[in-house]
Design a protein around this motif. Structure first.
Motif: not given
Length: 201
Positions: A121-144
């Motif tokens: 709750h009280h921390e100043n902190k940066t969190y990161t997430e990395l997502y990897v999706l196969n282009t055969s299954y989803v378009s870039m727009d839908n991935a975003l």
């Protein structure tokens, strides 16, 4: 003789018209084709936000985008790795961990996923997430849009209306298409960061 005069006058007229046409093209610039502006990945994700639209507005991080491009230029995905992009097992690959660490180093972040924001709750902190999706299954727009939905579902401390702290958030996003060796297949790689700043009232 009269016929020759008529022919000469007609020829002179044609030359005069062609000279005028030449002058016109020299003084007036040619019309350029219309260019459609690209709104970018940040705009797509921001447009999906509903509960978080007043709390965070993401911008594109060109440094991280460049880092990801360089990484996959030097380390192209093998066929076995890109096929994992539609499952959680992609998180177990060595390149996923290496790339996450590189992004964290650039952003001064920790690879804590967004669900952990509510635990600090009280921390100043940066969190990161990395997502990897196969282009055969989803378009870039839908991935975003999927990423935007995940951000919208984050339980942020600011929503608890803490009486002792004020919270503010900033965020960045980067997205590329990474090809497998030989360029036969590809995946979308999307890196998102959220920075929480907490200020005591």
């Amino acid at each position: 003789m009269k016929l020759k005069k008529i022919a000469s006058l007609a020829l002179a007229g044609i030359m005069a018209v062609s000279m005028l046409a030449g002058c016109k093209s020299a003084t007036e610039p040619t019309e350029e084709p219309e260019v459609t502006p690209v709104t970018g990945v940040a705009a797509t994700v921001n447009s999906v936000l509903t509960s978080k639209k007043d709390k965070i507005n993401l911008s594109e991080n060109e440094v991280v985008t460049g880092l990801m491009k360089s990484y996959f230029t030097e380390n192209p995905l093998t066929d076995g790795e890109w096929t994992k992009a539609d499952t959680s097992s992609v998180n177990d690959t060595s390149w996923f961990t290496d790339l996450n660490k590189s992004i964290d180093a650039v952003l001064g972040a920790e690879s804590d996923n967004f669900s952990k924001i509510s635990n600090n709750h009280h921390e100043n902190k940066t969190y990161t997430e990395l997502y990897v999706l196969n282009t055969s299954y989803v378009s870039m727009d839908n991935a975003l849009r999927m990423v935007g939905q995940k951000i919208d579902d984050v339980n942020m401390p600011s929503e608890a209306k803490n009486k002792d702290y004020d919270y503010s958030y900033t965020g960045t996003i980067s997205a590329i298409e990474a090809e497998s060796e030989g360029g036969t297949e590809s995946v979308w790689v999307i890196a998102v960061s959220i920075t929480q700043t907490s200020t005591k009232k």
